[in-house]
Design a protein around this motif. Structure first.
Motif, PDB file in Angstrom:
ATOM      1  N   GLU A   1      35.982  -1.018  56.789  1.00 41.34           N
ATOM      2  CA  GLU A   1      36.874  -0.248  56.126  1.00 41.34           C
ATOM      3  C   GLU A   1      36.745  -0.397  54.648  1.00 41.34           C
ATOM      4  N   PRO A   2      36.801  -1.495  53.963  1.00 42.91           N
ATOM      5  CA  PRO A   2      36.568  -1.644  52.611  1.00 42.91           C
ATOM      6  C   PRO A   2      35.304  -0.897  52.102  1.00 42.91           C
ATOM      7  N   HIS A   3      34.158  -0.976  52.773  1.00 44.62           N
ATOM      8  CA  HIS A   3      33.095  -0.090  52.216  1.00 44.62           C
ATOM      9  C   HIS A   3      33.178   1.375  52.266  1.00 44.62           C
ATOM     10  N   THR A   4      33.922   1.776  53.565  1.00 44.99           N
ATOM     11  CA  THR A   4      34.039   3.189  53.676  1.00 44.99           C
ATOM     12  C   THR A   4      35.262   3.656  52.492  1.00 44.99           C
ATOM     13  N   TYR A   5      36.258   2.925  52.127  1.00 41.22           N
ATOM     14  CA  TYR A   5      36.986   2.968  51.041  1.00 41.22           C
ATOM     15  C   TYR A   5      36.129   3.224  49.879  1.00 41.22           C
ATOM     16  N   GLN A   6      35.477   2.235  49.580  1.00 46.78           N
ATOM     17  CA  GLN A   6      34.420   2.240  48.314  1.00 46.78           C
ATOM     18  C   GLN A   6      34.003   3.556  48.136  1.00 46.78           C
ATOM     19  N   LYS A   7      33.212   3.950  49.169  1.00 46.19           N
ATOM     20  CA  LYS A   7      32.435   5.024  49.089  1.00 46.19           C
ATOM     21  C   LYS A   7      33.318   6.433  48.580  1.00 46.19           C
ATOM     22  N   LEU A   8      34.546   6.472  49.321  1.00 46.62           N
ATOM     23  CA  LEU A   8      35.249   7.544  48.865  1.00 46.62           C
ATOM     24  C   LEU A   8      35.880   7.453  47.519  1.00 46.62           C
ATOM     25  N   VAL A   9      36.072   6.100  47.002  1.00 50.67           N
ATOM     26  CA  VAL A   9      36.546   5.959  45.734  1.00 50.67           C
ATOM     27  C   VAL A   9      35.369   6.100  44.411  1.00 50.67           C
ATOM     28  N   ALA A  10      34.205   5.899  44.788  1.00 50.50           N
ATOM     29  CA  ALA A  10      33.129   5.604  43.874  1.00 50.50           C
ATOM     30  C   ALA A  10      32.908   7.231  43.630  1.00 50.50           C
ATOM     31  N   ARG A  11      32.119   7.922  44.600  1.00 43.75           N
ATOM     32  CA  ARG A  11      31.873   9.441  44.289  1.00 43.75           C
ATOM     33  C   ARG A  11      31.063   9.495  43.180  1.00 43.75           C
ATOM     34  N   LYS A  12      30.570   8.885  42.529  1.00 38.42           N
ATOM     35  CA  LYS A  12      29.211   9.254  41.518  1.00 38.42           C
ATOM     36  C   LYS A  12      28.352   9.350  42.074  1.00 38.42           C
ATOM     37  N   GLU A  13      27.718  10.582  41.850  1.00 41.72           N
ATOM     38  CA  GLU A  13      26.421  11.074  42.388  1.00 41.72           C
ATOM     39  C   GLU A  13      25.204  10.895  41.289  1.00 41.72           C
ATOM     40  N   ILE A  14      25.189  10.035  40.113  1.00 39.99           N
ATOM     41  CA  ILE A  14      24.360  10.066  39.321  1.00 39.99           C
ATOM     42  C   ILE A  14      23.148   9.427  39.598  1.00 39.99           C
ATOM     43  N   ARG A  15      23.189   8.407  40.715  1.00 43.44           N
ATOM     44  CA  ARG A  15      22.178   7.578  41.043  1.00 43.44           C
ATOM     45  C   ARG A  15      21.180   8.703  42.086  1.00 43.44           C
ATOM     46  N   ASP A  16      21.895   9.264  42.818  1.00 39.92           N
ATOM     47  CA  ASP A  16      21.068  10.222  43.604  1.00 39.92           C
ATOM     48  C   ASP A  16      20.426  11.327  42.602  1.00 39.92           C
ATOM     49  N   GLN A  17      21.087  11.881  41.732  1.00 37.93           N
ATOM     50  CA  GLN A  17      20.392  12.655  40.846  1.00 37.93           C
ATOM     51  C   GLN A  17      19.262  11.992  40.017  1.00 37.93           C
ATOM     52  N   MET A  18      19.442  10.779  39.686  1.00 38.29           N
ATOM     53  CA  MET A  18      18.205  10.041  39.045  1.00 38.29           C
ATOM     54  C   MET A  18      17.084   9.924  39.762  1.00 38.29           C
ATOM     55  N   ILE A  19      17.383   9.603  41.247  1.00 36.35           N
ATOM     56  CA  ILE A  19      16.205   9.448  42.054  1.00 36.35           C
ATOM     57  C   ILE A  19      15.333  10.819  42.431  1.00 36.35           C
ATOM     58  N   GLU A  20      16.178  11.913  42.505  1.00 37.44           N
ATOM     59  CA  GLU A  20      15.603  13.232  42.285  1.00 37.44           C
ATOM     60  C   GLU A  20      14.844  13.637  41.130  1.00 37.44           C
ATOM     61  N   ALA A  21      15.394  12.941  39.984  1.00 34.03           N
ATOM     62  CA  ALA A  21      14.705  13.483  38.889  1.00 34.03           C
ATOM     63  C   ALA A  21      13.408  12.590  38.546  1.00 34.03           C
ATOM     64  N   MET A  22      13.198  11.125  39.045  1.00 33.35           N
ATOM     65  CA  MET A  22      12.160  10.501  39.234  1.00 33.35           C
ATOM     66  C   MET A  22      11.387  10.983  39.977  1.00 33.35           C
ATOM     67  N   ASN A  23      11.608  11.501  41.264  1.00 32.48           N
ATOM     68  CA  ASN A  23      10.813  12.080  42.285  1.00 32.48           C
ATOM     69  C   ASN A  23      10.027  13.424  41.807  1.00 32.48           C
ATOM     70  N   PHE A  24      10.682  14.026  40.586  1.00 29.92           N
ATOM     71  CA  PHE A  24      10.146  15.225  40.041  1.00 29.92           C
ATOM     72  C   PHE A  24       8.640  14.869  39.805  1.00 29.92           C
ATOM     73  N   TRP A  25       8.475  13.787  39.343  1.00 29.12           N
ATOM     74  CA  TRP A  25       7.244  13.353  38.673  1.00 29.12           C
ATOM     75  C   TRP A  25       6.366  12.399  39.702  1.00 29.12           C
ATOM     76  N   LEU A  26       6.811  11.851  40.826  1.00 36.52           N
ATOM     77  CA  LEU A  26       6.288  11.103  41.808  1.00 36.52           C
ATOM     78  C   LEU A  26       6.002  11.880  43.012  1.00 36.52           C
ATOM     79  N   LYS A  27       6.850  12.726  43.395  1.00 36.23           N
ATOM     80  CA  LYS A  27       6.558  13.590  44.713  1.00 36.23           C
ATOM     81  C   LYS A  27       6.643  12.503  45.926  1.00 36.23           C
TER      82      LYS A  27
END
Length: 290
Positions: free
Chosen positions: A1-27
């Motif tokens: 439950e603490p981890h589920t709560y943390q997922k709801l609280v964090a909600r920052k998608e910047i790391r997913d966006q950065m992975i997508e941005a890196m993958n633009f170059w690396l495919k």
């Protein structure tokens, strides 16, 4: 439950966006890409659980920190469990063939463990300076930032680079870009902690001063005071104050020393350097948006 709560609280998608941005170059192929996303996401959410305990933070994005609800012991245990679950995904990656693993040491699990070690060393330095009232040099601070703030960036990058299907990006050039980006992110965060009202709403007012944290702005303020023979900032930092009036006074001292103005100017310089590096690497709209 603490981890589920943390997922709801964090909600920052910047790391997913950065992975997508890196993958633009690396495919990297999508099935592998998803495993890398999952690994980094689990580690990020779990590290926030631990960070809030280590920093005695009361709020996370406007909500109570998880340990205040579920207790320190339970939160530490679930965070550690999630670290191991992320490591298990790295093991799964090692079973996937890649044309770029000519060296047997190039394994996802090795990359995972090296990144986790670097991240914990960075966090350890930050805590050591705070707990021993030891002001680091600017170079020591930057080294810590690359390990701590840049830790998950480098993990993402190294895993993506291992499974890349395109060779258009030079490894060192990409690495240097991420070093600069991690430095920009942390210095910006340090600035916002003291002078951005939106940050105060999500965490608390000038939380770094209560924590006793040696941030970029605090270090520069202390160094400038040392040259003048005064020690107001260091004296306030040692107190871990919760007084808004004292925090405001500390911010006024930093402004009078030119730290606020110079930090903003330096962030603008870093942003220009990042923009130029993106162009030199062939362009990347996703990184430009970030």
């Amino acid at each position: 439950e603490p981890h589920t709560y943390q997922k709801l609280v964090a909600r920052k998608e910047i790391r997913d966006q950065m992975i997508e941005a890196m993958n633009f170059w690396l495919k990297v192929d999508e099935p592998v890409l998803q495993k890398i996303r999952d690994t980094v996401k689990i580690l990020h959410e779990s590290s926030l659980l631990i960070d809030d305990i280590q920093d005695s933070s009361k709020m996370r994005r406007g909500q109570p920190a998880a340990y205040l609800i579920y207790g320190i012991s339970q939160v530490i245990n679930i965070a550690n469990l999630k670290y191991f679950e992320a490591g298990k995904i790295a093991q799964e990656l090692d079973a996937i063939p890649t044309h770029h693993r000519s060296d047997p040491s190039q394994k996802a699990t090795v990359i995972f463990h090296e990144s986790m070690i670097a991240l914990h060393i960075g966090q350890g330095l930050d805590i050591h300076w705070r707990d021993h009232n030891k002001c680091p040099s600017v170079d020591e601070y930057v080294d810590m930032v690359v390990k701590k703030t840049g830790g998950l960036m480098m993990l993402s990058y190294n895993l993506l680079y291992l499974f890349r299907t395109k060779d258009t990006l030079d490894y060192q050039a990409g690495y240097d870009f991420l070093v600069l980006l991690s430095k920009y992110f942390q210095i910006r965060d340090d600035f916002c902690n003291l002078w951005d009202v939106r940050y105060a709403a999500n965490k608390s007012y000038c939380e770094d001063l209560t924590e006793g944290k040696f941030s970029w702005v605090i270090i520069h303020g202390i160094l400038r005071e040392n040259s003048k023979g005064t020690s107001r900032i260091m004296s306030i930092l040692k107190q871990h104050t919760t007084s808004d009036d004292l925090k405001k006074f500390c911010c006024q001292v930093l402004e009078s020393l030119g730290v606020k103005k110079d930090t903003l100017s330096y962030l603008e310089t870093l942003e220009k350097e990042l923009t130029q590096q993106i162009a030199d690497l062939g362009g990347n709209d996703q990184f430009s948006r970030i």
